[in-house]
Design an enzyme around this catalytic site. Sequence first.
Site, PDB file in Angstrom:
ATOM      1  N   GLU A  84      -1.303 -22.830  -9.749  1.00 29.72           N
ATOM      2  CA  GLU A  84      -2.496 -23.681  -9.817  1.00 29.72           C
ATOM      3  C   GLU A  84      -2.169 -25.151 -10.127  1.00 29.72           C
ATOM      4  OE1 GLU A  84      -5.179 -21.727 -12.526  1.00 29.72           O
ATOM      5  OE2 GLU A  84      -5.157 -19.860 -11.375  1.00 29.72           O
ATOM      6  N   GLU A 100      -4.685 -12.053  -6.168  1.00 31.10           N
ATOM      7  CA  GLU A 100      -5.630 -11.768  -7.253  1.00 31.10           C
ATOM      8  C   GLU A 100      -6.988 -11.415  -6.660  1.00 31.10           C
ATOM      9  OE1 GLU A 100      -5.588 -14.801 -10.287  1.00 31.10           O
ATOM     10  OE2 GLU A 100      -3.431 -15.141 -10.061  1.00 31.10           O
TER      11      GLU A 100
END
Length: 373
Positions: free
Chosen positions: A159, A265
């Site tokens: 991220e 995810e």
Amino acid sequence: MKIQTKKALLYLALASVVAGFGQKAEPTLKATFKRDFYVGAALNYQQSSGQDAKSTALITQQFNTISPENLLKWGPVHPRPDAYNFKPADEYVAFGQQHKMFIIGHTLLWHQQTPKWVFEDAAGQPVSREVLLKRLQDHINTVVGRYKGKIGGWDVVNEAIDDQQGDLRKTKWLEILGEDFAAKAFEYAHQADPQAELYYNDYSLYRPEKREGVIKLVKSLQAKGINVTAVGMQGHYGLTKPSLAEVEASIVAFSKLGVHVNFTELDIDVLPNPSRRQGADIAETFGADAKYNIYKAGLPDSVQQKLAKRYADLFALFHKHRDVIDRVTLWGVTDADSWLNNWPIRGRTSYPLLFGRDYQPKPAFRAVVQAAK
């Protein structure tokens, strides 16, 4: 024994055999997609340590790869400069080895769940670039080195791209190290285990701005001779957004870089979202509000069917691009385990996965299996 009784018992035995011929064992995810890609789940500590027997049975039956939900993030595994907490991670790796699974390490560099001490000196002031690089290298050498040859792939950087513009996210890593922080992390990870697969992982990568930011980052790493095995697309999606076309555009764009794609995810949020943004920014939370927790008594069949169709459509897309997709990992095992029960609002009753709170497959599970055909 009377002849009539013998006949009755024989009839019952034959009837049970005949009935058995018409039954087929429930298919499994790992068997359904064994020629296409790994299918996995993120495990919490109770599961990876073997303390949740029902989950263990489900995990070993359905999945052939595992990811650690939290226990290999910097905070849990390296809470203080002079202390590592390897017991949970050791048990997680042992679990994967015992069941012959492809084991993922998550994650080496992230702006969340990293202790303040990493970026500060004894006086609480920011450390120099040299000090932070040394801390990063020591951490990666120690953690990756411990599981060399055991953990098959690492989310090296997590991220690092801004949500809105696709620029590098403003973090302590960028502020202190400069723009080569990602390159350094990949270099150190490769040195610690030259055989491990190395990934960049992020959410909302269906968004054109963020996708372009990741493309720019990967190209910059490749220009330095750094191998990025795959881009991990976190699949924190809703029932209708993003569109399949948006997801597919990113699969194609990343594959053109010469890298593979992982869906790392995956979950589908069926609850109303108080935020207008799609994504997984854990810093964005909201107070309790009943209008965002509307299925406390159970998921209506109409929504259950929408969830099934959404999962079927996504897995059909993954199957279409199986030449570049290596892994699809669900973020949790059952609905009870999902982080979406507590994000972006704590205490919600969420239904984002393929198995319910009773450990049984949902209609979405069967839709996914059917999609492979």
